[in-house]
Design an enzyme around this catalytic site. Sequence first.
Site, PDB file in Angstrom:
ATOM      1  NE  ARG A 127      17.329 -19.159  86.088  1.00 23.74           N
ATOM      2  CZ  ARG A 127      17.625 -19.017  84.818  1.00 23.74           C
ATOM      3  NH1 ARG A 127      17.608 -17.819  84.243  1.00 23.74           N
ATOM      4  NH2 ARG A 127      18.009 -20.050  84.094  1.00 23.74           N
ATOM      5  CE  LYS A 150       5.353   5.564  81.728  1.00 23.84           C
ATOM      6  NZ  LYS A 150       4.727   5.712  80.396  1.00 23.84           N
ATOM      7  CE  LYS A 202       3.665  12.207  84.357  1.00 26.36           C
ATOM      8  NZ  LYS A 202       4.429  12.334  83.082  1.00 26.36           N
ATOM      9  CD  GLU A 206       2.735  14.761  80.764  1.00 27.99           C
ATOM     10  OE1 GLU A 206       3.349  13.706  80.567  1.00 27.99           O
ATOM     11  OE2 GLU A 206       1.717  14.840  81.476  1.00 27.99           O
ATOM     12  CG  ASP A 208       2.066  13.150  76.923  1.00 25.64           C
ATOM     13  OD1 ASP A 208       2.846  12.198  76.734  1.00 25.64           O
ATOM     14  OD2 ASP A 208       0.910  13.009  77.370  1.00 25.64           O
TER      15      ASP A 208
END
Length: 281
Positions: free
Chosen positions: A102, A137, A169, A199, A220
């Site tokens: 597994r 992410k 950001k 950004e 963005d």
Amino acid sequence: MTEPLPDLLIAPLVRAALAEDLGRAGDVTSLACVPADARLSAVFATRKPGVVSGLACARLALLELDPAADFRGVAEDGARVGAGERLAWVEANARALLGAERVALNLMGRLSGVATLTRAYVDALEGSGVAIVDTRKTTPGLRALEKYAVRCGGGMNHRFGLDDAILIKDNHIAACGSVGEAVRRAKAAAGHLMKVEVEIDDLVQLEEALAYGPDVVMLDNFSLADLAEAVRRTAGRARLEASGGVTLETVRAIADTGVDVISVGALTHSASVLDIGLDAI
């Protein structure tokens, strides 16, 4: 094919996954049903077409439980495969193979899914010269593996963590007071090998950012018209990265605006697992 990750990097991740699965008492089903000296041969095979990634995870999972196991890869990471194709042949102690099954399938299926989705994006941009890159992410603990899978699919990696590039950001901008001030501080602090990316949300911020000389500007959630205008205004003064809400249906039109890079978080946060099975022979 993609340069493989070293076993030294993969092994601790595989051991942690095995420890999670085997728990305190081991594979009680195999211990109850399978003789200790039984041997088993099997093949890893795809159930659906895709791009392979993570064969080393399967190999190391098996060798961790049976160091004398025989694992022979038939395919290579980065290869396109059809449904029903064999990826590897194994022969090992039966309990060990069943105990590792597994973990091997979970890791290989997950990474092959990332590679398969990445390849779809890369194929959609064929001939454009625009790079597809990932983001941070990723699944906690699996970033190195998932970013490797992106490379297996023909994509490129964005930064690996917070320490290898400066990426300003929106919340950094809020803390600094303005785009220009944030870029100014970053440029002053960055060493000669450190890239600075900022950004931005609109064309007004683009003009402010460019005045301070960032290496890369992330656009963005820009419209196609604004992306094209940003390319025109920038005129090569910085590399431009389009980001936000990119899909397979929209990625080619985004590339056609003239940006340099398109980042896609979905490569790692939304990829479907490639269905792979282990079949005894």
